[in-house]
Design an enzyme around this catalytic site. Structure first.
Site, mmCIF file in Angstrom:
data_model
loop_
_atom_site.group_PDB
_atom_site.id
_atom_site.type_symbol
_atom_site.label_atom_id
_atom_site.label_comp_id
_atom_site.label_asym_id
_atom_site.label_seq_id
_atom_site.Cartn_x
_atom_site.Cartn_y
_atom_site.Cartn_z
ATOM 1 N N THR A 194 29.943 25.599 24.790
ATOM 2 C CA THR A 194 30.970 25.843 25.810
ATOM 3 C C THR A 194 30.565 25.351 27.200
ATOM 4 O O THR A 194 29.417 25.467 27.597
ATOM 5 C CB THR A 194 31.237 27.357 25.873
ATOM 6 O OG1 THR A 194 31.628 27.771 24.576
ATOM 7 C CG2 THR A 194 32.326 27.699 26.860
ATOM 8 N N GLY A 213 24.291 32.029 25.350
ATOM 9 C CA GLY A 213 23.498 33.202 24.971
ATOM 10 C C GLY A 213 22.037 32.820 24.791
ATOM 11 O O GLY A 213 21.730 31.833 24.128
ATOM 12 N N GLU A 236 34.532 32.096 19.269
ATOM 13 C CA GLU A 236 34.633 31.423 17.970
ATOM 14 C C GLU A 236 36.087 31.225 17.565
ATOM 15 O O GLU A 236 36.480 31.501 16.436
ATOM 16 C CB GLU A 236 33.867 32.212 16.884
ATOM 17 C CG GLU A 236 32.380 32.252 17.184
ATOM 18 C CD GLU A 236 31.519 32.106 15.928
ATOM 19 O OE1 GLU A 236 30.478 32.714 15.886
ATOM 20 O OE2 GLU A 236 31.899 31.345 14.992
#
Lengths: 715, 715
Positions: free
Chosen positions: B176, B215, B468
């Site tokens: 992303t 993350g 997702e």
């Protein structure tokens, strides 16, 4: 977009990009990113109405807008109220910060008229709900109880102690217990009269009667208004209220017999120090019982008033303000999501072209624009509700309590206000929670960042659906009121304006849209009235049938719970639709078209969501329901053009929006990145690098144990 | 309650109250509180089925239950996983704790089979979603990408570097970007081949291309799999993946050209250290591009595979597991709310009697029991979805890529799995969010306490609706698949089992319940198939009509967004209903009746919620819709009797429930109070008492300025 507009937008884009000094933003006119500020500027050129006029209309006049703007300036310039770090505060920091803000707010509260303070509170609540609650605990609950339930002499006494200014004393409100929330009449804390010493003994008989959720108790309160069962000479007179000192106002040491603890972390509103309180045989003077209504004299003679219902009038205030809060909060979040949608681009239908604004996607319009329309509906119903409430309060104050006939009329009106406010509180606080949630989702991943504002607000907000009357219980109670009203009408009474549809049941039963144009106030109003009439009648008839079967009224009400709930929901929706149309009639010609589009969208979207009921009532045919779905698409497209100007008319400054992705300028990526960097300065390693990460990543394999070595030699 | 049961309950109550040693609980048999543990015990005596059998059925057999129970024991006895303070941790504490848990989890992960690890992850995720994500970033995203996209040689290399064990390296996943989430093909980070040095230059061209939400990037990752546009000799080959070292694994210093920051506070999942990453001309060896599918050789020759779609097969895993998570998480929260409802009492119809359990109120049953039924529906559909996915993966692995005919069949199946999983992911993650929210509200004020578990879980959960594949976009994509399937069927193809209803359109068009009994699998299945057929057909016909008007396929799809969304929603509901009935057919006779009640409740409640569509399809008459509302009430009453035993069958220990008000013993008030006191030890004054509270409460009035003194003497 016509060529004049695109020329203006291009010029503006050029002008604005000059102002972007950071190296990172030099190259922002590339395809994927577009130019967010220019995209936003283009939206503003589309305004088909004078934005300022709509602001005045929403605020209730130019003068009110001026007052609001003065307050917004006062708050946003005050360093104590700076909120750039708001979303990063821990519970402990938040509590301290909140108290500092209260110390500052007091300056305003004690120097301005109450209505003005209310307006200020509503602005404060928009950005810091915990602060609003913590202030409200003293003013609305503690001080409000004194005003509503103390005798004039008692009231003067507490004022002399500093109750009006939070000086030398801070109050809280001990109503809820661990085992009793909704059922206030079932509270179990006792206040037993000791005639010998002329005192009450306040006592918590068991763990379930521990006062719980008490805002302000953990850190701040010196006194409380405590709800406890009045016991005199062994007789239980039910729940009354008593002022109980909790702490020494000088040292803040707990008074003997008072145990207090912090109830700790909550889903939200961590700025308020909720606590639990247990009383162990705490003695207070008899005169600390609030005696405006019920009284206990020196000899233990108890007098109770004939019309205690009137005391409940005060309870409605909370509900009325929550309806207003629902509209207010929705404004903030639809603004954020619509601004973001006006600059966020994703996917392109033609390769090599700039990507499409997400606001231009049909589904995205469907997700956001009905919520925008609903925000107006809530605001107008809230205005109506406030007016009803003010009128009632005036009437209560001006009616002679001994004039029983006049009082009966007032009580009828009180009941109506109760029913209407119960339904509105329930369904608007839910609608607002849904709005915060849906607008967050509409901002995709960035909606999940704390700095966009949604998470904190959602967590802070949702308690509104539970406290001051759980929404489900309020809805059932509103439904009960509607069934009773239906029975009254069946017995020949005339229904009041709020349920006017019950006066025309016979006609509405066979009403149909027929060949009339659907998107018109006349048809849409009648549709909602017809369905409300059908649903309320059905609940009423079920109730009657159950009574005929021999069920008690309570049993019959319980059996019809689901129908009552539905009746309350549909009645409230109907109210929202009708008040929307009503209010538009007083709007000026320049803003009427945009308001009309919004009202049709709201009414039809709501029909779509309950299509089954409109089909069952046979108001619309199946084909018309399909038409309504199409009309919703059409009105979404219409309203989309005005979406940004409409949200601008809400007139909330960036300080009050407090969202990195929802600011006025549309410069979302820069604003967001700047906020993230300011709040999270770079560090070379994580704080727990040496302690946890390094030993883990650098671990070496344990020396393998060769257990066979331990075998006894078998040779 | 028969007398035998009440005698048992009374005996049990006596036995249990002996165990309450605290002085506070001596007096708990008073009317308002009841005796919570006895109330709970009574519920368990009502079980009409062997609870253990239902557990085995849900787990997929006795052996699986044994495995799960072993894991639960391992986790809950491990001190690193203790979670009593979980709801009080700050973001910083949570991040450190999460990392410690990962260091512990690795022991299991590296020593057990992958399926077993999956089961372990699903248990871990139940109580600590941030931990699941942070582990998943390395294993599912980073390592999963290596497995899916690296050549065998590359894969071995990264394993040799420690990728399989998080040893010497920790991976993250840079997909992303700030300006691109849903539109992966539009990502703007570049990977430009430098033939001279045989390297790729990874570069972030502007702020919008900053990798965002990454993350593990802020604190933990040493390497990343980065999605970037492959540029070779000036030509853009679209988005491919590259391994890019981010930090020195020894010192954790950033590699030159790599800028990383923490994106800070989020709505939830604060245990995971999401960061942003910018690359400034970072050079990596050519061989760090993952070359299982696309390849670039030493001379810049690019080869792309014929069937790149197969690479997307891996993307489906995430969706499939989210469907399972939805069922799992729902179990946890319906258990809490139903246990609480079984002991919480409020209001009494007869004065002097013990108050009524809130689970006995009709509306409360309506709020919770359909959610209980839905949990089963989600679990069974999830099992079916997992089976479909496993079968597909086996087929992909066993099909020769050069056998184009066989591959075409596989790709058809892949499409079907895509459509089904897209719809299920969207509507089950939403349903679970709704379940957490509704169950919280059903626990009233105490649901708002952090210690009941709802707030944290809601905040952690809802991102599942966004990442997702944003649920709305997935729904539209599922809707597109359904329209395409409809077009295929119109052209004479046979629809696959998932859309079997499209093979019997002619019959379903005129299907009606008629005089048949509504609460039967035959009628309810047919009802859902008829409505799914109607809605999908309508969307398909609209599409065809728009195409005839000259719109492009893309335009026609955009125009039918709302209809596609509806089609996906109803198709998915239909799938959930049908799979529920299917699965029951394999259940033993002892548990079949309770499962059947749950399935009818689920199917009818779902019909009620979409009554309009069933009326429009003319499957049910208006009277039958009223009957269905009544039947929902009836089945709620039936299921209510088994509610606690059913939730017991979910077999989640108190450690996994982690809710002060949802523990097995039903001793809610004691448990809750104990937790509150342990987590918030009493302090005499607030930490900011001296600094803020005291100066405020003890403030003295400012000396009043007598401004007139300053007047010039006019004399």
């Amino acid at each position: 977009m016509d060529s004049k507009v695109s020329a203006r937008a291009a010029a503006l884009a050029g002008h604005l990009s000059m102002r972007n000094s950071s190296a990172e933003s030099k190259d922002t006119s590339i395809l994927g990113l577009g130019n967010p500020m220019a995209s936003m500027a283009v939206e503003r050129t589309k305004a088909s109405f004078p934005i300022r006029e709509l602001t005045y209309f929403l605020d209730g006049g130019k003068e009110m807008t001026a007052v609001k703007e003065r307050m917004m300036t006062e708050l946003e310039r005050d360093p104590v109220f700076q909120n750039v770090d708001f979303y990063d505060l821990t519970k402990e920091q938040l509590r301290e910060r909140t108290m500092s803000k209260i110390a500052r707010l007091i300056h305003y509260i004690t120097s301005e008229r109450e209505e003005i303070s209310h307006l200020r509170f509503s602005l404060v609540g928009l950005i810091d709900m915990g602060l609003l609650t913590r202030t409200g605990v003293h003013y609305a609950l503690f001080f409000g109880s004194l005003r509503g339930s103390a005798s004039p002499k008692q009231f003067s006494y507490w004022i002399s102690q500093g109750a009006a200014e939070m000086k030398g004393m801070v109050g809280c409100f001990c109503m809820t217990e661990l085992a009793h929330g909704s059922n206030v009449a079932g509270l179990e804390t006792t206040a037993t009269f000791d005639e010998r010493t002329d005192e009450f003994i306040i006592h918590t008989p068991h763990i379930g009667a521990t006062k719980w959720w008490i805002g302000g108790a953990a850190h701040t309160a010196t006194h409380t208004v405590c709800f406890a069962r009045l016991i005199v000479k062994g007789k239980d007179y039910g729940v009354k209220s008593f002022v109980v000192p909790l702490r020494d106002p000088k040292t803040y040491d707990l008074k003997p017999g008072v145990s207090i603890g912090d109830i700790g972390k909550k889903m939200g509103r961590d700025g308020i120090d909720n606590g639990w309180v247990q009383f162990s045989y705490v003695r207070i003077p008899r005169q600390f019982m609030l005696m405006k209504h019920s009284k206990v004299d020196r000899h233990g003679n108890v007098t109770q008033p004939p019309l205690e219902q009137l005391a409940y009038g005060a309870l409605v205030v909370g509900r009325v303000s929550m309806v207003a809060d629902s509209a207010q909060m929705s404004k903030r979040f639809v603004t954020i999501a619509l601004r973001y949608a006006a600059v966020r681009r994703q996917f392109t239908s033609k390769k090599g072209e700039v990507e499409t604004k997400i606001l231009d996607y049909a589904l995205h319009q469907r997700r956001l624009l009905p919520l925008l329309a609903q925000t107006f509906a809530m605001q107008f119903s809230s205005d109506e509700m406030s007016a009803m409430h003010r009128a009632l309060m005036r009437k209560i104050d001006s009616t002679d309590p001994s004039d029983l006939k006049a009082m009966a009329v007032v009580i009828e009106e009180l009941k109506e206000v109760f029913t209407t406010s119960a339904g509105l509180k329930a369904f608007t606080t839910w609608a607002c929670a849904e709005t915060i949630d849906q607008t967050r989702q509409a901002c995709g991943g960035h909606g999940y960042s704390a700095y966009s504002g949604f998470g904190q607000a959602y967590n802070d907000w949702v308690v509104q659906c539970t406290w001051e009357g759980d929404n489900n219980i309020l809805a059932l109670s509103a439904g009960r009121g509607l069934v009773q009203r239906y029975l009254d009408v069946q017995r020949g009474s005339k229904a009041p304006p709020q349920t006017e549809y019950l006066n025309k049941l016979a006609r509405l039963k066979f009403a149909q849209a027929g060949s009339r144009q659907i998107d018109s106030a006349a048809v849409l109003s009648e549709a909602w009235e017809a369905v409300a009439a059908a649903v309320v009648s059905k609940a009423g008839e079920s109730f009657i049938a159950l009574r005929k079967k021999g069920l008690s009224a309570d049993e019959a009400f319980e059996e019809t719970s689901q129908q009552r709930f539905l009746a309350a929901r549909i009645h409230t929706k109907c109210f929202l639709v009708l008040k929307f149309f009503d209010r538009i009639s007083s709007s000026g010609p320049e803003i009427k078209p945009v308001l009309t589009d919004l009202s049709y969208l709201y009414a039809m979207w709501s029909i779509e969501n309950d299509a089954g009921l409109f089909l069952q009532a046979e108001f619309f045919t199946s084909e018309q329901i399909d038409d309504i779905r199409e009309l919703c698409n059409l009105y979404c497209r219409k309203v989309r053009e005005q979406a940004v100007p409409i949200t601008d008319a809400f007139n909330l400054s960036d300080f009050f929006i407090n969202s990195a992705i929802g600011r006025y300028d549309g410069n979302v990526y820069e604003n967001y990145f700047t906020q993230v960097k300011r709040q999270n300065p770079s560090k070379p390693q994580a704080p727990y690098f040496e302690k946890v990460i390094k030993p883990f990543v650098h671990r070496v394999a344990e020396v393998e144990v060769d257990a066979e070595e331990l075998d006894e030699d078998e040779a």
